[in-house]
Design a protein around this motif. Structure first.
Motif, mmCIF file in Angstrom:
data_model
loop_
_atom_site.group_PDB
_atom_site.id
_atom_site.type_symbol
_atom_site.label_atom_id
_atom_site.label_comp_id
_atom_site.label_asym_id
_atom_site.label_seq_id
_atom_site.Cartn_x
_atom_site.Cartn_y
_atom_site.Cartn_z
ATOM 1 N N ASP A 283 46.497 42.698 49.974
ATOM 2 C CA ASP A 283 47.107 41.426 49.553
ATOM 3 C C ASP A 283 47.099 41.304 48.033
ATOM 4 O O ASP A 283 48.092 40.908 47.422
ATOM 5 N N ASP A 284 45.960 41.640 47.424
ATOM 6 C CA ASP A 284 45.842 41.569 45.965
ATOM 7 C C ASP A 284 46.817 42.540 45.302
ATOM 8 O O ASP A 284 47.446 42.214 44.290
ATOM 9 N N GLU A 285 46.948 43.721 45.874
ATOM 10 C CA GLU A 285 47.865 44.719 45.325
ATOM 11 C C GLU A 285 49.300 44.207 45.377
ATOM 12 O O GLU A 285 50.064 44.369 44.419
ATOM 13 N N ARG A 286 49.681 43.581 46.483
ATOM 14 C CA ARG A 286 51.040 43.016 46.581
ATOM 15 C C ARG A 286 51.260 41.948 45.515
ATOM 16 O O ARG A 286 52.340 41.852 44.932
ATOM 17 N N ALA A 287 50.253 41.152 45.247
ATOM 18 C CA ALA A 287 50.376 40.098 44.235
ATOM 19 C C ALA A 287 50.590 40.684 42.845
ATOM 20 O O ALA A 287 51.287 40.099 42.014
ATOM 21 N N LEU A 288 50.007 41.842 42.591
ATOM 22 C CA LEU A 288 50.082 42.462 41.262
ATOM 23 C C LEU A 288 51.136 43.558 41.164
ATOM 24 O O LEU A 288 51.285 44.180 40.104
ATOM 25 N N ALA A 289 51.874 43.788 42.230
ATOM 26 C CA ALA A 289 52.817 44.909 42.286
ATOM 27 C C ALA A 289 53.859 44.882 41.175
ATOM 28 O O ALA A 289 54.336 45.933 40.754
ATOM 29 N N GLY A 290 54.211 43.710 40.682
ATOM 30 C CA GLY A 290 55.229 43.619 39.641
ATOM 31 C C GLY A 290 54.719 43.930 38.240
ATOM 32 O O GLY A 290 55.501 43.905 37.280
ATOM 33 N N LEU A 291 53.444 44.222 38.109
ATOM 34 C CA LEU A 291 52.855 44.504 36.798
ATOM 35 C C LEU A 291 52.616 45.997 36.629
ATOM 36 O O LEU A 291 52.199 46.680 37.568
ATOM 37 N N THR A 292 52.830 46.482 35.429
ATOM 38 C CA THR A 292 52.505 47.868 35.117
ATOM 39 C C THR A 292 50.982 47.986 34.961
ATOM 40 O O THR A 292 50.296 46.972 34.781
ATOM 41 N N PRO A 293 50.455 49.202 34.986
ATOM 42 C CA PRO A 293 49.018 49.359 34.754
ATOM 43 C C PRO A 293 48.573 48.743 33.414
ATOM 44 O O PRO A 293 47.517 48.112 33.344
ATOM 45 N N ASP A 294 49.369 48.919 32.363
ATOM 46 C CA ASP A 294 49.019 48.332 31.072
ATOM 47 C C ASP A 294 49.026 46.808 31.131
ATOM 48 O O ASP A 294 48.156 46.147 30.547
ATOM 49 N N GLU A 295 49.999 46.237 31.828
ATOM 50 C CA GLU A 295 50.054 44.775 31.957
ATOM 51 C C GLU A 295 48.848 44.252 32.733
ATOM 52 O O GLU A 295 48.278 43.214 32.373
ATOM 53 N N ARG A 296 48.452 44.976 33.756
ATOM 54 C CA ARG A 296 47.270 44.568 34.531
ATOM 55 C C ARG A 296 46.025 44.572 33.654
ATOM 56 O O ARG A 296 45.203 43.660 33.705
ATOM 57 N N GLN A 297 45.896 45.626 32.861
ATOM 58 C CA GLN A 297 44.732 45.737 31.977
ATOM 59 C C GLN A 297 44.738 44.610 30.942
ATOM 60 O O GLN A 297 43.703 44.004 30.669
ATOM 61 N N THR A 298 45.906 44.317 30.380
ATOM 62 C CA THR A 298 46.024 43.238 29.401
ATOM 63 C C THR A 298 45.708 41.892 30.046
ATOM 64 O O THR A 298 44.971 41.079 29.483
ATOM 65 N N LEU A 299 46.264 41.663 31.226
ATOM 66 C CA LEU A 299 46.016 40.399 31.926
ATOM 67 C C LEU A 299 44.530 40.237 32.230
ATOM 68 O O LEU A 299 43.961 39.166 32.008
ATOM 69 N N ALA A 300 43.887 41.281 32.703
ATOM 70 C CA ALA A 300 42.455 41.212 32.998
ATOM 71 C C ALA A 300 41.652 40.886 31.738
ATOM 72 O O ALA A 300 40.729 40.062 31.776
ATOM 73 N N ALA A 301 42.012 41.503 30.626
ATOM 74 C CA ALA A 301 41.297 41.246 29.366
ATOM 75 C C ALA A 301 41.501 39.794 28.911
ATOM 76 O O ALA A 301 40.552 39.140 28.464
ATOM 77 N N LEU A 302 42.716 39.303 29.023
ATOM 78 C CA LEU A 302 42.997 37.917 28.621
ATOM 79 C C LEU A 302 42.272 36.925 29.530
ATOM 80 O O LEU A 302 41.689 35.939 29.052
ATOM 81 N N LEU A 303 42.285 37.177 30.818
ATOM 82 C CA LEU A 303 41.597 36.275 31.745
ATOM 83 C C LEU A 303 40.085 36.319 31.542
ATOM 84 O O LEU A 303 39.397 35.310 31.717
ATOM 85 N N ARG A 304 39.555 37.488 31.162
ATOM 86 C CA ARG A 304 38.125 37.584 30.844
ATOM 87 C C ARG A 304 37.789 36.653 29.677
ATOM 88 O O ARG A 304 36.775 35.957 29.702
ATOM 89 N N LYS A 305 38.652 36.618 28.657
ATOM 90 C CA LYS A 305 38.431 35.723 27.514
ATOM 91 C C LYS A 305 38.440 34.257 27.954
ATOM 92 O O LYS A 305 37.613 33.458 27.523
ATOM 93 N N VAL A 306 39.374 33.904 28.834
ATOM 94 C CA VAL A 306 39.435 32.525 29.339
ATOM 95 C C VAL A 306 38.186 32.217 30.143
ATOM 96 O O VAL A 306 37.583 31.146 29.999
ATOM 97 N N ALA A 307 37.753 33.161 30.992
ATOM 98 C CA ALA A 307 36.570 32.955 31.809
ATOM 99 C C ALA A 307 35.330 32.722 30.941
ATOM 100 O O ALA A 307 34.511 31.852 31.221
#
Length: 166
Positions: free
Chosen positions: A136-160
């Protein structure tokens, strides 16, 4: 040239707030509203999949924390690796134990300490549900490239980190 994405629910809500309160910067709604929406949809899906197992999301979180550990855990350790309170951990572990999904036993070194670990049935439940949840999580992220996923994770870590909490 990329085209802008179609407006979503959060765009509509943000526009409504802008009209209702034109003097306020409602920009954070665009980010945090989407985080909340994604979490709500994801949680709802997980709840639906756990229902046939007769397990709540919180109970699944406890079983998951125990299943991914390489040893039995104290209740306080489960509190620190989930977003649940100590009181709720006690209630949840008692319920899971009564249903044969979790074992509670006294520590051999210190009889005051209760150690928790999943039973074979509890581990089978996690083993069955985790691949489906990851899919399910993979389907949610399917539209993102590996680099976009890494960037999103880093940005969300900052928010967290900024929001803090347990």
């Amino acid at each position: 040239m990329t085209t802008p994405e179609a407006p979503d629910l959060v765009d509509r809500i943000q526009q409504e707030w802008e009209r209702a309160y034109p003097g306020l910067d409602v920009g954070p709604i665009g980010v945090l509203g989407r985080i909340h929406h994604i979490a709500a949809v994801s949680s709802h899906r997980l709840d639906r999949h756990l229902e046939p197992h007769g397990v709540s999301r919180s109970e699944y979180d406890v079983l998951s924390a125990l299943a991914r550990s390489d040893r039995a855990l104290r209740a306080s350790e489960v509190v620190s690796t989930t977003m649940l309170s100590g009181a709720s951990i006690t209630k949840i572990t008692e319920s899971l134990s009564r249903r044969g999904l979790l074992e509670r036993r006294r520590s051999e070194r210190d009889g005051r300490v209760v150690l928790l670990e999943p039973t074979d049935a509890g581990r089978r439940l996690v083993d069955a549900e985790l691949p489906r949840r990851l899919a399910d999580d993979e389907r949610a992220l399917a539209g993102l490239t590996p680099d976009e996923r890494q960037t999103l994770a880093a940005l969300l870590r900052k928010v967290a980190v900024a929001v803090g909490g347990p």
